[in-house]
Design a protein around this motif. Structure first.
Motif, mmCIF file in Angstrom:
data_model
loop_
_atom_site.group_PDB
_atom_site.id
_atom_site.type_symbol
_atom_site.label_atom_id
_atom_site.label_comp_id
_atom_site.label_asym_id
_atom_site.label_seq_id
_atom_site.Cartn_x
_atom_site.Cartn_y
_atom_site.Cartn_z
ATOM 1 N N VAL A 126 0.841 -1.192 0.000
ATOM 2 C CA VAL A 126 0.000 0.000 0.000
ATOM 3 C C VAL A 126 0.883 1.252 0.000
ATOM 4 C CG1 VAL A 126 -1.855 -1.193 1.200
ATOM 5 C CG2 VAL A 126 -0.223 0.158 2.515
ATOM 6 N N GLU A 127 0.377 2.294 -0.636
ATOM 7 C CA GLU A 127 1.115 3.548 -0.737
ATOM 8 C C GLU A 127 0.313 4.735 -0.223
ATOM 9 O OE1 GLU A 127 3.270 4.219 -4.409
ATOM 10 O OE2 GLU A 127 2.852 2.160 -5.065
ATOM 11 N N ARG A 128 -0.961 4.495 0.146
ATOM 12 C CA ARG A 128 -1.818 5.583 0.614
ATOM 13 C C ARG A 128 -2.360 5.265 1.992
ATOM 14 N NH1 ARG A 128 -6.498 7.051 -2.050
ATOM 15 N NH2 ARG A 128 -7.076 4.842 -2.032
ATOM 16 N N GLU A 129 -2.504 6.304 2.798
ATOM 17 C CA GLU A 129 -3.029 6.127 4.150
ATOM 18 C C GLU A 129 -4.435 5.547 4.125
ATOM 19 O OE1 GLU A 129 -4.097 8.910 8.032
ATOM 20 O OE2 GLU A 129 -2.515 9.565 6.664
ATOM 21 N N ASP A 130 -5.221 5.896 3.103
ATOM 22 C CA ASP A 130 -6.592 5.390 3.005
ATOM 23 C C ASP A 130 -6.636 3.872 2.863
ATOM 24 O OD1 ASP A 130 -7.496 7.968 3.170
ATOM 25 O OD2 ASP A 130 -7.948 8.176 1.029
ATOM 26 N N ASP A 131 -5.552 3.253 2.385
ATOM 27 C CA ASP A 131 -5.521 1.804 2.178
ATOM 28 C C ASP A 131 -4.895 1.057 3.356
ATOM 29 O OD1 ASP A 131 -6.605 2.122 -0.399
ATOM 30 O OD2 ASP A 131 -4.617 2.485 -1.250
ATOM 31 N N LEU A 132 -4.429 1.805 4.331
ATOM 32 C CA LEU A 132 -3.668 1.184 5.418
ATOM 33 C C LEU A 132 -4.515 0.246 6.271
ATOM 34 C CD1 LEU A 132 -1.040 0.926 6.984
ATOM 35 C CD2 LEU A 132 -1.638 3.006 8.246
ATOM 36 N N ASP A 133 -5.784 0.585 6.464
ATOM 37 C CA ASP A 133 -6.630 -0.226 7.341
ATOM 38 C C ASP A 133 -6.724 -1.671 6.872
ATOM 39 O OD1 ASP A 133 -8.547 0.031 9.735
ATOM 40 O OD2 ASP A 133 -9.775 -1.006 8.242
ATOM 41 N N SER A 134 -6.604 -1.900 5.575
ATOM 42 C CA SER A 134 -6.744 -3.261 5.032
ATOM 43 C C SER A 134 -5.645 -4.202 5.523
ATOM 44 C CB SER A 134 -6.744 -3.232 3.501
ATOM 45 O OG SER A 134 -5.467 -2.844 3.001
ATOM 46 N N ILE A 135 -4.486 -3.666 5.904
ATOM 47 C CA ILE A 135 -3.386 -4.539 6.342
ATOM 48 C C ILE A 135 -3.149 -4.454 7.848
ATOM 49 C CG2 ILE A 135 -2.254 -4.513 4.092
ATOM 50 C CD1 ILE A 135 -0.246 -2.493 5.213
ATOM 51 N N MET A 136 -4.063 -3.789 8.554
ATOM 52 C CA MET A 136 -3.959 -3.751 10.004
ATOM 53 C C MET A 136 -4.702 -4.939 10.619
ATOM 54 S SD MET A 136 -4.380 0.346 10.771
ATOM 55 C CE MET A 136 -4.586 0.050 12.540
ATOM 56 N N ARG A 137 -4.402 -5.213 11.868
ATOM 57 C CA ARG A 137 -5.033 -6.251 12.679
ATOM 58 C C ARG A 137 -4.539 -7.658 12.332
ATOM 59 N NH1 ARG A 137 -8.549 -2.495 11.496
ATOM 60 N NH2 ARG A 137 -9.266 -3.560 9.630
ATOM 61 N N SER A 138 -4.475 -8.497 13.342
ATOM 62 C CA SER A 138 -4.029 -9.882 13.177
ATOM 63 C C SER A 138 -5.052 -10.668 12.375
ATOM 64 C CB SER A 138 -3.842 -10.541 14.547
ATOM 65 O OG SER A 138 -2.888 -9.850 15.322
ATOM 66 N N LYS A 139 -4.557 -11.529 11.508
ATOM 67 C CA LYS A 139 -5.423 -12.383 10.699
ATOM 68 C C LYS A 139 -4.857 -13.795 10.771
ATOM 69 C CE LYS A 139 -6.364 -8.491 7.568
ATOM 70 N NZ LYS A 139 -5.377 -7.501 8.060
ATOM 71 N N TYR A 140 -5.597 -14.709 11.376
ATOM 72 C CA TYR A 140 -5.066 -16.027 11.697
ATOM 73 C C TYR A 140 -5.309 -17.052 10.594
ATOM 74 C CZ TYR A 140 -4.599 -13.782 16.210
ATOM 75 O OH TYR A 140 -4.264 -12.907 17.223
ATOM 76 N N VAL A 141 -4.649 -16.797 9.461
ATOM 77 C CA VAL A 141 -4.628 -17.689 8.302
ATOM 78 C C VAL A 141 -3.257 -17.480 7.655
ATOM 79 C CG1 VAL A 141 -5.814 -18.381 6.174
ATOM 80 C CG2 VAL A 141 -7.065 -17.109 7.927
ATOM 81 N N GLN A 142 -2.692 -18.510 7.030
ATOM 82 C CA GLN A 142 -1.427 -18.258 6.340
ATOM 83 C C GLN A 142 -1.685 -17.389 5.115
ATOM 84 O OE1 GLN A 142 1.163 -21.516 5.020
ATOM 85 N NE2 GLN A 142 2.815 -20.002 4.950
ATOM 86 N N SER A 143 -0.924 -16.301 5.017
ATOM 87 C CA SER A 143 -1.040 -15.417 3.860
ATOM 88 C C SER A 143 -0.024 -15.835 2.798
ATOM 89 C CB SER A 143 -0.804 -13.957 4.254
ATOM 90 O OG SER A 143 0.552 -13.766 4.637
ATOM 91 N N SER A 144 -0.332 -15.498 1.546
ATOM 92 C CA SER A 144 0.612 -15.740 0.456
ATOM 93 C C SER A 144 1.329 -14.435 0.141
ATOM 94 C CB SER A 144 -0.121 -16.259 -0.782
ATOM 95 O OG SER A 144 -1.092 -15.323 -1.222
ATOM 96 N N VAL A 145 2.627 -14.544 -0.155
ATOM 97 C CA VAL A 145 3.419 -13.380 -0.543
ATOM 98 C C VAL A 145 3.837 -13.604 -1.991
ATOM 99 C CG1 VAL A 145 5.392 -11.905 -0.002
ATOM 100 C CG2 VAL A 145 4.265 -13.202 1.828
ATOM 101 N N GLY A 146 3.214 -12.858 -2.894
ATOM 102 C CA GLY A 146 3.438 -13.074 -4.314
ATOM 103 C C GLY A 146 4.582 -12.248 -4.889
ATOM 104 N N ARG A 147 4.866 -12.504 -6.150
ATOM 105 C CA ARG A 147 5.935 -11.814 -6.856
ATOM 106 C C ARG A 147 5.756 -10.300 -6.806
ATOM 107 N NH1 ARG A 147 9.587 -13.049 -10.917
ATOM 108 N NH2 ARG A 147 8.844 -15.215 -10.923
#
Length: 401
Positions: A126-147
């Motif tokens: 993310v590059e904007r403050e408005d999008d920051l909320d989407s990556i906040m808070r714990s999420k108890y699932v394995q996430s994928s980190v793509g290219r």
């Protein structure tokens, strides 16, 4: 070089593979794909016809070459002054403050965000403050980190921009290995979270489907760490869009009453690499963040209202980053020794559930959620309830002092 040598490399890691995806991004021929196994965990699959045996994947794999041990330059307790930010965070809001600082200086921030109606968890940049909320808070699932995330962080650094990457220790180790010398740049900040382990993405997808059928609505938001019932006794909140009239509503359940959370906390649904995780205090992060569980005993003078973070500055770069946000939070000195009792997962892997193999096998062979709930209810025994109740009484008494 014969590509068959990879029978002794990433292709033969088995349960030791953490699924970080660094190998797939580094491969110059694009012959490695991260594909879900029968439990949804991402694993590298190599196209043997395309592989030229260059060794790039083995060289970047953090499991084959784990980083050296981390040091703790500082240990703190901290909580954001901003009540809104604190309320929207899982613990003390320190990640939010670090992210806001990076964005305010023209940087980028990478973290885990929901996708596909909360059925998948993927890292995004993310590059904007408005999008920051989407990556906040714990999420108890394995996430994928793509290219796109690996290359997005790399390109930001090459362009002279700040880049903050937040993830589990294995993900930070994978990112650092991929970046190489760029990871040592003053522009890069690696932040790992104290990790209990990563649960099965397939179990999560199936559980969400079960919840939607039960509640008669489509899930469009999940908060694993809702503070509506307090920080210590947090709840899991599901937000639905009802099928009949399209109205939004939510349901909230104490974490100890949510079956998916019970399976996670009993270590039944974790990835095979988690019980032997090689990245405990050795992922190369600049900062480690987590809940300061047990702070009532370690720092009884600190108010726990809204949550408190345990913060370890592992490098001078990390200490400097924390210093920049110190004016926006209540903060005090602590120690590694005071953080560990409430966060044993900081220094050692969890013990797997005794029937973890059977549990994941049932999942892999298509058992329904009701079937799995009947076989494994994860309800505490009478003895465990008595012990838990006694501990709760002691905590309340300590909190009154």
């Amino acid at each position: 070089m014969d590509s068959k040598r990879y029978e002794a490399g990433i292709a033969s890691l088995g349960d030791a593979c953490c699924g970080c995806g660094a190998c797939a991004t580094r491969c110059p021929k694009g012959c490695i794909a991260m594909e879900p196994d029968t439990c949804g965990f991402p694993r590298p699959v190599i196209d043997a016809d395309t592989c030229v045996g260059c060794g790039a994947c083995d060289a970047v794999c953090p499991v084959l070459d784990p980083p050296a041990g981390d040091s703790a330059e500082s240990a703190l307790w901290a909580k954001a002054d901003d009540a809104d930010l604190l309320g929207r965070s899982s613990s003390g809001g320190v990640f939010g403050l670090l992210a806001l600082d990076a964005l305010s200086r023209g940087g980028v921030v990478a973290g885990a965000a929901w996708a596909d109606g909360c059925r998948e968890l993927r890292h995004v940049v993310v590059e904007r403050e408005d999008d920051l909320d989407s990556i906040m808070r714990s999420k108890y699932v394995q996430s994928s980190v793509g290219r796109e995330v690996y290359e997005g962080i790399r390109d930001a650094l090459r362009g002279g921009r700040l880049a903050l990457f937040c993830g589990t220790a294995c993900q930070v180790a994978g990112m650092r290995s991929y970046l190489g010398k760029l990871a040592d740049s003053e522009l890069f900040l690696g932040v790992d979270v104290i990790c209990h382990g990563v649960p099965s993405p397939e179990l999560w997808r199936r559980w969400l489907g079960y919840m939607e059928e039960r509640e008669g609505g489509e899930v469009h938001g999940v908060n694993f760490r809702s503070k509506t019932t307090g920080w210590l006794s947090y709840s899991v909140m599901y937000e639905y869009m009802t099928e009949k009239d399209g109205a939004a509503r939510s349901s909230s359940t104490r974490f100890s009453d949510d079956w998916y959370m019970r399976a996670f906390l009993k270590n039944a649904s974790l990835r095979g690499s988690c019980p032997s995780c090689p990245f405990k205090r050795r992922c190369g992060s600049d900062i480690t963040l987590g809940d300061f569980w047990g702070i009532q005993k370690q720092h009884p003078e600190v108010s726990i209202d809204g949550g408190v973070s345990a913060v370890l500055g592992n490098t001078q770069k990390g200490v400097d980053a924390l210093s920049r946000i110190s004016g926006s939070m209540a903060v005090g000195d602590s120690s590694h020794e005071k953080v560990v009792p409430g966060n044993p997962a900081l220094v050692r892997p969890v013990q797997p559930f005794v029937e973890r193999g059977e549990f994941l096998s049932a999942l892999a062979t298509g058992a329904s959620i009701p079937e799995m709930m009947r076989r494994w209810d994860f309800e505490p025994t009478r003895k465990q309830k008595i012990i838990s109740g006694a501990k709760a009484v002691v905590k309340r008494l300590i909190g009154r002092r």
